[in-house]
Enzyme design. Structure first.
Site, PDB file in Angstrom:
ATOM      1  N   HIS A  57       0.836  -1.209   0.000  1.00 46.05           N
ATOM      2  CA  HIS A  57       0.000   0.000   0.000  1.00 46.05           C
ATOM      3  C   HIS A  57       0.870   1.259   0.000  1.00 46.05           C
ATOM      4  O   HIS A  57       0.591   2.215  -0.719  1.00 46.05           O
ATOM      5  CB  HIS A  57      -0.885   0.056   1.255  1.00 46.05           C
ATOM      6  CG  HIS A  57      -1.940  -1.001   1.338  1.00 46.05           C
ATOM      7  ND1 HIS A  57      -2.101  -1.794   2.452  1.00 46.05           N
ATOM      8  CD2 HIS A  57      -2.904  -1.383   0.467  1.00 46.05           C
ATOM      9  CE1 HIS A  57      -3.118  -2.615   2.263  1.00 46.05           C
ATOM     10  NE2 HIS A  57      -3.621  -2.389   1.067  1.00 46.05           N
ATOM     11  N   LYS A  82     -16.308  -6.786   5.604  1.00 49.05           N
ATOM     12  CA  LYS A  82     -15.065  -7.575   5.600  1.00 49.05           C
ATOM     13  C   LYS A  82     -14.646  -7.979   7.014  1.00 49.05           C
ATOM     14  O   LYS A  82     -13.629  -8.631   7.187  1.00 49.05           O
ATOM     15  CB  LYS A  82     -13.936  -6.758   4.953  1.00 49.05           C
ATOM     16  CG  LYS A  82     -13.788  -7.011   3.465  1.00 49.05           C
ATOM     17  CD  LYS A  82     -12.401  -6.620   2.990  1.00 49.05           C
ATOM     18  CE  LYS A  82     -12.140  -7.061   1.573  1.00 49.05           C
ATOM     19  NZ  LYS A  82     -10.833  -6.601   1.085  1.00 49.05           N
ATOM     20  N   ARG A 122      -2.374  -6.335  -8.498  1.00 48.56           N
ATOM     21  CA  ARG A 122      -1.220  -7.180  -8.191  1.00 48.56           C
ATOM     22  C   ARG A 122      -1.080  -8.301  -9.208  1.00 48.56           C
ATOM     23  O   ARG A 122      -0.006  -8.598  -9.691  1.00 48.56           O
ATOM     24  CB  ARG A 122      -1.352  -7.785  -6.795  1.00 48.56           C
ATOM     25  CG  ARG A 122      -1.102  -6.807  -5.686  1.00 48.56           C
ATOM     26  CD  ARG A 122      -1.604  -7.319  -4.387  1.00 48.56           C
ATOM     27  NE  ARG A 122      -3.019  -7.666  -4.511  1.00 48.56           N
ATOM     28  CZ  ARG A 122      -3.845  -7.830  -3.509  1.00 48.56           C
ATOM     29  NH1 ARG A 122      -3.409  -7.716  -2.284  1.00 48.56           N
ATOM     30  NH2 ARG A 122      -5.111  -8.121  -3.698  1.00 48.56           N
ATOM     31  N   SER A 148      -3.049  -7.915   2.529  1.00 50.48           N
ATOM     32  CA  SER A 148      -3.345  -7.836   3.963  1.00 50.48           C
ATOM     33  C   SER A 148      -3.848  -9.191   4.489  1.00 50.48           C
ATOM     34  O   SER A 148      -3.511  -9.601   5.598  1.00 50.48           O
ATOM     35  CB  SER A 148      -4.403  -6.775   4.221  1.00 50.48           C
ATOM     36  OG  SER A 148      -3.971  -5.523   3.760  1.00 50.48           O
TER      37      SER A 148
HETATM   38  O1  PNS Z   1      -8.661  -2.747   0.220  1.00 52.79           O
HETATM   39  P1  PNS Z   1      -9.919  -3.297  -0.345  1.00 52.79           P
HETATM   40  O2  PNS Z   1     -10.622  -4.142   0.680  1.00 52.79           O
HETATM   41  O3  PNS Z   1      -9.710  -4.030  -1.639  1.00 52.79           O
HETATM   42  O4  PNS Z   1     -10.841  -2.023  -0.662  1.00 52.79           O
HETATM   43  C1  PNS Z   1     -12.191  -2.210  -1.030  1.00 52.79           C
HETATM   44  C2  PNS Z   1     -12.949  -0.873  -0.994  1.00 52.79           C
HETATM   45  C3  PNS Z   1     -12.824  -0.227   0.376  1.00 52.79           C
HETATM   46  C4  PNS Z   1     -12.401   0.060  -2.035  1.00 52.79           C
HETATM   47  C5  PNS Z   1     -14.440  -1.211  -1.309  1.00 52.79           C
HETATM   48  O5  PNS Z   1     -14.894  -2.217  -0.455  1.00 52.79           O
HETATM   49  C6  PNS Z   1     -15.356   0.003  -1.172  1.00 52.79           C
HETATM   50  O6  PNS Z   1     -15.376   0.840  -2.044  1.00 52.79           O
HETATM   51  N1  PNS Z   1     -16.094   0.104  -0.040  1.00 52.79           N
HETATM   52  C7  PNS Z   1     -17.029   1.187   0.220  1.00 52.79           C
HETATM   53  C8  PNS Z   1     -18.463   0.753  -0.069  1.00 52.79           C
HETATM   54  C9  PNS Z   1     -18.783   0.827  -1.552  1.00 52.79           C
HETATM   55  O7  PNS Z   1     -18.821   1.874  -2.155  1.00 52.79           O
HETATM   56  N2  PNS Z   1     -19.021  -0.359  -2.155  1.00 52.79           N
HETATM   57  C10 PNS Z   1     -19.350  -0.481  -3.546  1.00 52.79           C
HETATM   58  C11 PNS Z   1     -18.102  -0.600  -4.409  1.00 52.79           C
HETATM   59  S1  PNS Z   1     -18.523  -0.779  -6.111  1.00 52.79           S
END
Ligand code: PNS
Length: 169
Positions: free
Chosen positions: A18, A42, A98, A136
């Site tokens: 990150h 999550k 990745r 992570s």
């Molecule tokens: O680090 P991650 O877990 O891959 O990040 C995922 C993240 C935080 C970008 C995604 O879960 C997110 O955008 N969460 C906020 C809720 C939301 O908008 N969900 C719809 C995404 S299309």
């Protein structure tokens, strides 16, 4: 036009992968907002405050060593990413890729976000060669079983992981 980019994630916990992304993304915009998502779906190991704090501490270290530009800001958010992007006036969403296995999820997310917010462009940066497999999820699994995660996460986060997992052994 101010070119504000948003780098969102769960950061549970922040990894060197990150930090590499944040450093490189900060060079592509006039301001980079690192958005730490609540993401209750999550079931994160660390609280939102703790995750945000870890990101802030590490970014401040990089700033004090002049290894990252001063235009990086860390914010926690709850709810939809596109709503948060509007709130911080971001026109660019940065995500890291990745491996090929990341692509389907990322493509879905980028498409859904575009439907929700037409003026937000998702930009993908490929992970650096050194960090391309760092996730992570893997870091937590290694730490859970007492493995050495010092090459994946900064020291304070390693201590945080050890503290949590010493009670589960
Ligand atoms: O680090 P991650 O877990 O891959 O990040 C995922 C993240 C935080 C970008 C995604 O879960 C997110 O955008 N969460 C906020 C809720 C939301 O908008 N969900 C719809 C995404 S299309």
């Amino acid at each position: 036009m101010a070119n504000i980019a948003l780098y969102p994630g769960t950061f549970d916990p922040l990894t060197y992968g990150h930090l590499d992304m944040i450093t490189r993304a900060s060079m592509l915009c006039s301001k980079l907002v690192v958005g730490v998502a609540e993401n209750p779906g999550k079931n994160p190991l660390f609280s939102l405050e703790q995750r945000k704090n870890y990101v802030e501490v590490e970014i401040n270290k990089l700033k004090s060593e002049n290894k990252i530009s001063k235009n990086v800001e860390v914010r926690a958010f709850k709810g939809l990413l596109t709503d948060f992007a509007k709130q911080v006036d971001a026109s660019m969403l940065v995500r890291g890729l990745r491996a090929v296995s990341d692509f389907e999820y990322e493509f879905q997310m980028a498409s859904a976000n575009k439907r929700l917010h037409q003026n937000l462009e998702t930009v993908f940066l490929t992970a650096s060669e050194k960090q391309h497999f760092v996730a992570s999820r893997l870091v937590k699994e290694i730490a859970r079983y007492g493995g050495d995660v010092s090459s994946f996460v900064p020291e304070e986060i390693m201590t945080g992981l050890t503290t949590i997992f010493q009670h589960t052994k």
